[in-house]
Design an enzyme around this catalytic site. Sequence first.
Site, PDB file in Angstrom:
ATOM      1  N   ASP A  20       0.838  -1.201   0.000  1.00 29.07           N
ATOM      2  CA  ASP A  20       0.000   0.000   0.000  1.00 29.07           C
ATOM      3  C   ASP A  20       0.875   1.254   0.000  1.00 29.07           C
ATOM      4  O   ASP A  20       1.822   1.376   0.798  1.00 29.07           O
ATOM      5  CB  ASP A  20      -0.890   0.046   1.260  1.00 29.07           C
ATOM      6  CG  ASP A  20      -2.061  -0.931   1.187  1.00 29.07           C
ATOM      7  OD1 ASP A  20      -2.163  -1.686   0.190  1.00 29.07           O
ATOM      8  OD2 ASP A  20      -2.873  -0.924   2.135  1.00 29.07           O
ATOM      9  N   GLY A 227     -23.375  -3.448   5.972  1.00 29.64           N
ATOM     10  CA  GLY A 227     -22.986  -2.114   6.417  1.00 29.64           C
ATOM     11  C   GLY A 227     -23.915  -1.075   5.812  1.00 29.64           C
ATOM     12  O   GLY A 227     -24.350  -1.201   4.662  1.00 29.64           O
ATOM     13  N   ASP A 258     -11.682  -4.785   6.916  1.00 25.04           N
ATOM     14  CA  ASP A 258     -10.787  -5.914   7.204  1.00 25.04           C
ATOM     15  C   ASP A 258     -10.777  -6.221   8.701  1.00 25.04           C
ATOM     16  O   ASP A 258     -10.786  -7.390   9.112  1.00 25.04           O
ATOM     17  CB  ASP A 258      -9.364  -5.604   6.723  1.00 25.04           C
ATOM     18  CG  ASP A 258      -9.311  -5.393   5.216  1.00 25.04           C
ATOM     19  OD1 ASP A 258     -10.148  -5.987   4.510  1.00 25.04           O
ATOM     20  OD2 ASP A 258      -8.448  -4.623   4.757  1.00 25.04           O
ATOM     21  N   GLY A 293      -3.403   3.852   8.158  1.00 26.23           N
ATOM     22  CA  GLY A 293      -2.822   2.670   7.498  1.00 26.23           C
ATOM     23  C   GLY A 293      -3.729   1.473   7.648  1.00 26.23           C
ATOM     24  O   GLY A 293      -4.301   1.248   8.717  1.00 26.23           O
TER      25      GLY A 293
END
Length: 314
Positions: A20, A227, A258, A293
């Site tokens: 990433d 969601g 995640d 992050g």
Amino acid sequence: MVDVRQVDLDVVVIGGANTDYLIRGAVLPKPGSTVDGQEFQEGPGGKGANQAVGAARLGARVAFLGKVGTDARGKALLERLGAEGVEASAALREADAPTGVALVMVDAEGEKQIMTAPGANHRLSADEVARASELIARARVVLLQLELPLPAVEAAARLGRAAGATVVLDPAPARELPEELLRDVHVIRPNAAEAEVLTGVRVDDAASAKRAGENLLRRGAGAAIVGAPGGNLLLSPEAELWLPQLEVRVVDATGAGDAFAAALAVCLARGEGLLHAARFANVAAAMKTTKLGAQAGLPRREEVEQLARSSRAR
Ligand code: RIB
């Protein structure tokens, strides 16, 4: 019937791994524009690798199956998994494709935009998954996303279910799915945008999340946690529960899904009920959003428990 499987893993994750490159700034660029950001972070990511690390940080015994390139980034991602306590010896290397990459942009409110170049992730075949059937059979929970070719995901779900594991699917990135796959899934956890792609229902509140969930259950999924703006709606043949989003200072929403999927899988692997698992996952996802992050910000168990206590006390 006596379970003669050797079940020594809580969670086996079959999914993608990326490097990433993340920039955080005041606003996300509009199409055709360039904006300056303030912070840059390079680190491990990919929904599969993130969920494996997320589960390990919550105390689970975890293995990861996926594919990275033979480049230095691939080596670093696998080493990172090992350092986090994830068994990654079954992960494969692809000489003809680079390790996956994700460009992540995050604004001042923590909202994110991601574009990936899947590279080696898209080279994992259904046959390669089938060759890992012994690993899959060692799992209590098989945790899947959609960063791999669909035949690989379908093979993993089929093998997981046939082996007696609980199959959890985080259907991201969004795409339409065949009913054969949904029938192999015990719990599916789309966010609002993914639920709309899967069901055609625009999810903007609890009622529309319920309609999307009903559609997924009708088409074969065992339970759905959808969601929606402001929370998550859990729907199963036995239960319906609205889980409001926790109020936290949001820094970065990347990887919140995640964290949710990982925490859900860990609780289910421990034999906890779906309601309890979803509540814990809701807190884990909120905790993730307080840090920058995707993988770097995944919470440990103590942090999730601490946030659960403080939000109960409020
Ligand atoms: O869910 C977040 C992840 O999505 C990032 O780590 C990025 O790699 C993309 O896969």
